[in-house]
Design a protein around this motif. Structure first.
Motif, PDB file in Angstrom:
ATOM      1  N   ILE A  20       0.834  -1.215   0.000  1.00 13.82           N
ATOM      2  CA  ILE A  20       0.000   0.000   0.000  1.00 13.82           C
ATOM      3  C   ILE A  20       0.865   1.261   0.000  1.00 13.82           C
ATOM      4  O   ILE A  20       1.860   1.332   0.714  1.00 13.82           O
ATOM      5  CB  ILE A  20      -0.895   0.013   1.261  1.00 13.82           C
ATOM      6  CG1 ILE A  20      -1.906  -1.134   1.188  1.00 13.82           C
ATOM      7  CG2 ILE A  20      -1.611   1.347   1.428  1.00 13.82           C
ATOM      8  CD1 ILE A  20      -2.793  -1.250   2.408  1.00 13.82           C
ATOM      9  N   GLY A  21       0.475   2.259  -0.798  1.00 17.44           N
ATOM     10  CA  GLY A  21       1.141   3.557  -0.725  1.00 17.44           C
ATOM     11  C   GLY A  21       1.521   4.124  -2.068  1.00 17.44           C
ATOM     12  O   GLY A  21       1.572   5.340  -2.230  1.00 17.44           O
ATOM     13  N   ASP A  22       1.774   3.275  -3.030  1.00 11.95           N
ATOM     14  CA  ASP A  22       2.082   3.787  -4.371  1.00 11.95           C
ATOM     15  C   ASP A  22       0.808   3.712  -5.208  1.00 11.95           C
ATOM     16  O   ASP A  22      -0.267   3.476  -4.690  1.00 11.95           O
ATOM     17  CB  ASP A  22       3.238   2.971  -4.976  1.00 11.95           C
ATOM     18  CG  ASP A  22       4.173   3.862  -5.770  1.00 11.95           C
ATOM     19  OD1 ASP A  22       3.679   4.526  -6.707  1.00 11.95           O
ATOM     20  OD2 ASP A  22       5.382   3.923  -5.441  1.00 11.95           O
ATOM     21  N   ASP A  23       0.933   3.881  -6.533  1.00 13.00           N
ATOM     22  CA  ASP A  23      -0.272   3.812  -7.372  1.00 13.00           C
ATOM     23  C   ASP A  23      -0.773   2.379  -7.508  1.00 13.00           C
ATOM     24  O   ASP A  23      -1.943   2.140  -7.760  1.00 13.00           O
ATOM     25  CB  ASP A  23       0.014   4.399  -8.758  1.00 13.00           C
ATOM     26  CG  ASP A  23       0.293   5.890  -8.646  1.00 13.00           C
ATOM     27  OD1 ASP A  23      -0.530   6.582  -8.037  1.00 13.00           O
ATOM     28  OD2 ASP A  23       1.347   6.340  -9.125  1.00 13.00           O
ATOM     29  N   ILE A  31      -2.419  -5.593   0.270  1.00  7.01           N
ATOM     30  CA  ILE A  31      -1.444  -4.862  -0.562  1.00  7.01           C
ATOM     31  C   ILE A  31      -2.055  -3.682  -1.299  1.00  7.01           C
ATOM     32  O   ILE A  31      -1.376  -2.999  -2.059  1.00  7.01           O
ATOM     33  CB  ILE A  31      -0.742  -5.801  -1.582  1.00  7.01           C
ATOM     34  CG1 ILE A  31      -1.757  -6.483  -2.496  1.00  7.01           C
ATOM     35  CG2 ILE A  31       0.137  -6.810  -0.846  1.00  7.01           C
ATOM     36  CD1 ILE A  31      -1.124  -7.219  -3.670  1.00  7.01           C
ATOM     37  N   GLY A  32      -3.359  -3.408  -1.107  1.00  8.79           N
ATOM     38  CA  GLY A  32      -3.922  -2.242  -1.779  1.00  8.79           C
ATOM     39  C   GLY A  32      -5.420  -2.323  -1.887  1.00  8.79           C
ATOM     40  O   GLY A  32      -6.054  -3.189  -1.269  1.00  8.79           O
ATOM     41  N   GLY A  33      -5.981  -1.418  -2.664  1.00  5.16           N
ATOM     42  CA  GLY A  33      -7.425  -1.389  -2.831  1.00  5.16           C
ATOM     43  C   GLY A  33      -7.867  -0.012  -3.240  1.00  5.16           C
ATOM     44  O   GLY A  33      -7.116   0.733  -3.874  1.00  5.16           O
ATOM     45  N   ASP A  34      -9.081   0.336  -2.890  1.00  2.19           N
ATOM     46  CA  ASP A  34      -9.599   1.660  -3.194  1.00  2.19           C
ATOM     47  C   ASP A  34     -10.645   2.021  -2.140  1.00  2.19           C
ATOM     48  O   ASP A  34     -11.237   1.133  -1.524  1.00  2.19           O
ATOM     49  CB  ASP A  34     -10.209   1.679  -4.605  1.00  2.19           C
ATOM     50  CG  ASP A  34     -10.233   3.080  -5.191  1.00  2.19           C
ATOM     51  OD1 ASP A  34      -9.709   4.015  -4.551  1.00  2.19           O
ATOM     52  OD2 ASP A  34     -10.795   3.242  -6.289  1.00  2.19           O
ATOM     53  N   THR A  35     -10.811   3.311  -1.924  1.00  6.43           N
ATOM     54  CA  THR A  35     -11.780   3.771  -0.932  1.00  6.43           C
ATOM     55  C   THR A  35     -12.575   4.883  -1.579  1.00  6.43           C
ATOM     56  O   THR A  35     -11.989   5.841  -2.090  1.00  6.43           O
ATOM     57  CB  THR A  35     -11.037   4.335   0.304  1.00  6.43           C
ATOM     58  OG1 THR A  35     -10.165   3.316   0.792  1.00  6.43           O
ATOM     59  CG2 THR A  35     -11.988   4.732   1.397  1.00  6.43           C
ATOM     60  N   CYS A  36     -13.895   4.717  -1.629  1.00  4.50           N
ATOM     61  CA  CYS A  36     -14.664   5.812  -2.209  1.00  4.50           C
ATOM     62  C   CYS A  36     -16.017   5.942  -1.524  1.00  4.50           C
ATOM     63  O   CYS A  36     -16.452   5.027  -0.821  1.00  4.50           O
ATOM     64  CB  CYS A  36     -14.809   5.631  -3.720  1.00  4.50           C
ATOM     65  SG  CYS A  36     -15.829   4.261  -4.142  1.00  4.50           S
TER      66      CYS A  36
HETATM   67  P1  ADP Z   1      -5.527   6.348  -6.483  1.00  5.26           P
HETATM   68  O1  ADP Z   1      -6.281   7.632  -6.199  1.00  5.26           O
HETATM   69  O2  ADP Z   1      -4.373   6.489  -7.395  1.00  5.26           O
HETATM   70  O3  ADP Z   1      -6.437   5.218  -6.809  1.00  5.26           O
HETATM   71  P2  ADP Z   1      -5.510   5.940  -3.705  1.00  5.26           P
HETATM   72  O4  ADP Z   1      -5.264   7.231  -3.040  1.00  5.26           O
HETATM   73  O5  ADP Z   1      -6.930   5.444  -3.850  1.00  5.26           O
HETATM   74  O6  ADP Z   1      -4.818   5.964  -5.112  1.00  5.26           O
HETATM   75  O7  ADP Z   1      -4.708   4.771  -2.971  1.00  5.26           O
HETATM   76  C1  ADP Z   1      -3.439   4.993  -2.395  1.00  5.26           C
HETATM   77  C2  ADP Z   1      -2.918   3.680  -1.911  1.00  5.26           C
HETATM   78  O8  ADP Z   1      -3.772   3.155  -0.902  1.00  5.26           O
HETATM   79  C3  ADP Z   1      -2.826   2.598  -2.975  1.00  5.26           C
HETATM   80  O9  ADP Z   1      -1.703   1.802  -2.670  1.00  5.26           O
HETATM   81  C4  ADP Z   1      -4.098   1.825  -2.783  1.00  5.26           C
HETATM   82  O10 ADP Z   1      -3.952   0.501  -3.277  1.00  5.26           O
HETATM   83  C5  ADP Z   1      -4.266   1.879  -1.274  1.00  5.26           C
HETATM   84  N1  ADP Z   1      -5.653   1.769  -0.811  1.00  5.26           N
HETATM   85  C6  ADP Z   1      -6.693   2.595  -1.085  1.00  5.26           C
HETATM   86  N2  ADP Z   1      -7.824   2.198  -0.459  1.00  5.26           N
HETATM   87  C7  ADP Z   1      -7.509   1.072   0.229  1.00  5.26           C
HETATM   88  C8  ADP Z   1      -8.229   0.165   1.070  1.00  5.26           C
HETATM   89  N3  ADP Z   1      -9.540   0.312   1.324  1.00  5.26           N
HETATM   90  N4  ADP Z   1      -7.566  -0.897   1.576  1.00  5.26           N
HETATM   91  C9  ADP Z   1      -6.259  -1.062   1.317  1.00  5.26           C
HETATM   92  N5  ADP Z   1      -5.524  -0.270   0.558  1.00  5.26           N
HETATM   93  C10 ADP Z   1      -6.110   0.787   0.001  1.00  5.26           C
END
Ligand code: ADP
Ligand code: MG
Length: 328
Positions: A25-28, A120-125
């Motif tokens: 988590i943290g990069d694109d 390792i990542g995801g999205d939050t909206c």
């Molecule tokens: P972008 O706007 O480019 O999609 P984000 O700001 O949404 O990037 O995400 C920044 C980082 O946080 C990325 O590594 C992303 O995978 C991670 N991330 C975002 N939401 C979550 C989540 N709900 N759980 C885990 N990782 C997340």
């Protein structure tokens, strides 16, 4: 205070390292390296939507976090894979409190740690109305050990990794407002990862899938075009509590065990020549498995994929039984 997207993401960040993980988590985007020679990545995704898969007044943030992971691990287990990484996407309505999100995040990471999984990542909206939780799970497995839905043969024995129907009876209790500890089976499904991985490594199963949509529907997927599953009514594993609560509700425990869904047990086939070794191995390891019946070639006169027999070898009609839960 209402947390920003950045605050929420920071709840899910950890500094854990793991084999194959290059960047989390943290990069694109996350980076994982190529699998070892002879291994494959195995991937799956499941969506839990409020109103369809859960109700927020029935399930806590803690149980929902666990279930979102469990349903994905069930799919990886059904392939015999070792779960390694998760991606988590949250659609959050305004009605969700920071405290709820904090609890969800804490338990999500706790279950990850229990299963040696790295987020390792995801999205939050933001979401207009309903809460939605998408989890993608990535596992690995030696390519030759992976168990598919397509490998069953005429004469193979049919097994499940546990008893059936308790989740569906629990859901009925929730729907009708009946208090019973059986609802736990619906809210906290079992995770059969260790059993599935060990069995895949031993090469006992010829075909396997998980019971998310109900035994009948999921077992049909192991029959392909040429096979027919013969099940013994007396062998369908329904535990005493499931029978008792179903009776109290005036529900049919057998119908719920066959078609109810969300058991998250595995259903799999074992070639007859491997069966004795398989049974010994299960006993040694304390794995409780149940034999339901056998596969045969599909008869030309009887095209049903699944036939249920009673103890006098009379066929029990499955016409009235709901086959299972389907996504749409
Ligand atoms: P972008 O706007 O480019 O999609 P984000 O700001 O949404 O990037 O995400 C920044 C980082 O946080 C990325 O590594 C992303 O995978 C991670 N991330 C975002 N939401 C979550 C989540 N709900 N759980 C885990 N990782 C997340
Ligand atoms: Mg994003």
């Amino acid at each position: 205070m209402v947390w920003s997207e950045f605050d929420i993401i920071s709840l899910f960040k950890s500094k854990k390292t793991a084999p194959y993980l290059v960047r989390g988590i943290g990069d694109d985007a996350a980076v994982i390296s190529a699998p070892n020679k002879g291994e494959s990545w195995v991937m799956t995704q499941d969506l839990l939507t409020e109103g369809i898969h859960f109700r927020r007044d029935w399930i806590s943030a803690r149980d929902l976090a666990t279930k979102a992971i469990a349903v994905n691990l069930s799919d990886l287990a059904a392939m015999g894979a070792t779960p390694r990484f998760l991606l988590l996407t949250l659609g959050l309505p305004k009605t969700i409190s920071d405290a709820w999100i904090a609890s969800f995040a804490r338990h999500f990471l706790r279950v990850c740690a229990q299963h040696k999984l790295i987020l390792i990542g995801g999205d939050t909206c933001a979401s207009d109305h309903d809460l939605s939780i998408h989890v993608t799970a990535i596992g690995s497995a030696p390519t030759r050990n992976i168990v598919y839905r397509t490998g069953a043969k005429d004469g193979d024995c049919i097994y499940t990794s546990g008893s059936l129907g308790a989740s569906a009876v629990g859901l009925e209790c929730l729907k009708r407002g009946v208090k019973s500890s059986i609802v736990e089976y619906h809210l906290r499904p079992p995770i059969r990862t260790a059993f599935a991985q060990a069995m895949a490594a031993k090469g006992f199963a010829s075909a396997m899938t998980d019971i998310s949509d109900g035994l009948l529907l999921n077992l049909e997927s192991l029959c392909a075009d040429s096979l027919q599953a013969h099940l013994d009514r007396t062998a369908i594993p329904i535990d005493a509590m499931t029978e008792r609560v179903a009776t109290r509700l005036g529900a049919d425990a057998l119908a719920l065990a066959l078609g109810g869904g969300e058991d998250y047990e595995l259903v799999f086939t074992v070639p007859a020549r491997k069966e004795a070794d398989f049974v010994c191995w299960c006993r040694e390891k304390y794995y409780g498995v149940y034999k339901l019946g056998k596969m045969s070639k599909r008869s030309a006169s009887h095209r049903e994929k699944i036939i249920l027999w009673d103890e006098t070898h009379k066929e029990i009609s499955l016409k009235g039984v709901k086959k299972g839960y389907q996504g749409r």
